[in-house]
Design a protein around this motif. Structure first.
Motif, mmCIF file in Angstrom:
data_model
loop_
_atom_site.group_PDB
_atom_site.id
_atom_site.type_symbol
_atom_site.label_atom_id
_atom_site.label_comp_id
_atom_site.label_asym_id
_atom_site.label_seq_id
_atom_site.Cartn_x
_atom_site.Cartn_y
_atom_site.Cartn_z
ATOM 1 N N GLU A 13 0.830 -1.210 0.000
ATOM 2 C CA GLU A 13 0.000 0.000 0.000
ATOM 3 C C GLU A 13 0.860 1.254 0.000
ATOM 4 N N ASP A 15 3.834 1.485 -1.332
ATOM 5 C CA ASP A 15 4.373 1.584 -2.687
ATOM 6 C C ASP A 15 3.354 2.219 -3.627
ATOM 7 N N GLU A 16 2.115 1.763 -3.515
ATOM 8 C CA GLU A 16 1.057 2.302 -4.371
ATOM 9 C C GLU A 16 0.825 3.784 -4.088
ATOM 10 N N CYS A 19 3.489 5.962 -5.627
ATOM 11 C CA CYS A 19 3.287 6.130 -7.070
ATOM 12 C C CYS A 19 2.128 7.077 -7.370
ATOM 13 N N VAL A 20 1.054 6.958 -6.627
ATOM 14 C CA VAL A 20 -0.104 7.822 -6.854
ATOM 15 C C VAL A 20 0.262 9.277 -6.592
ATOM 16 N N PHE A 53 6.366 -1.202 -9.483
ATOM 17 C CA PHE A 53 5.274 -0.244 -9.321
ATOM 18 C C PHE A 53 5.360 0.949 -10.269
ATOM 19 N N PHE A 57 2.516 1.787 -13.104
ATOM 20 C CA PHE A 57 1.754 3.036 -13.150
ATOM 21 C C PHE A 57 1.963 3.769 -14.468
#
Length: 119
Positions: A13, A15-16, A19-20, A53, A57
């Motif tokens: 989470e 990592d996500e 990226c977001v 990741f 993305f």
């Protein structure tokens, strides 16, 4: 996420989220949403993530209209927001009427049911 201490958030989470957030910063800065730029921004922020990741993305966003995704907004947020003065209030009236109509319909449907859980 605010309900969980940062130390307890699973790495995937984090990592996500890296990226977001990096993607939103790049978009706001009108820079290319590439794997390299996402990695550079995450490293500049002191983060380290799984190497797939940023690539994921960047590929996911290729050819997508990110502006429309960001303007659409999320679903299921909190309660209704207060309307702004004048112009905002005029547009909000119709939406409030529709919500009230739906609520009345749901109540009528519940009354029509002949099911009693306790008797």
């Amino acid at each position: 996420m605010a309900e969980v201490p940062a130390a307890e958030v699973p790495q995937a989470e984090k990592d996500e989220l890296f990226c977001v957030y990096a993607t939103m910063i790049l978009k706001d800065s009108e820079l290319d949403l590439s794997e390299e730029n996402i990695n550079t921004l995450i490293k500049a922020a002191g983060g380290s993530i799984e190497p797939f990741f940023p690539s994921l993305f960047a590929k996911m966003l290729q050819g997508k209209d990110l502006d429309s995704m960001l303007k659409f907004g999320g679903g299921g947020g909190g309660g209704p927001a207060a309307a702004g003065p004048a112009a905002g209030a005029a547009g909000a009236g119709g939406a409030a009427e529709k919500k009230e109509e739906k609520k009345v319909e749901e109540e009528e449907e519940e009354e029509d049911m002949d099911f009693d859980l306790f008797g």
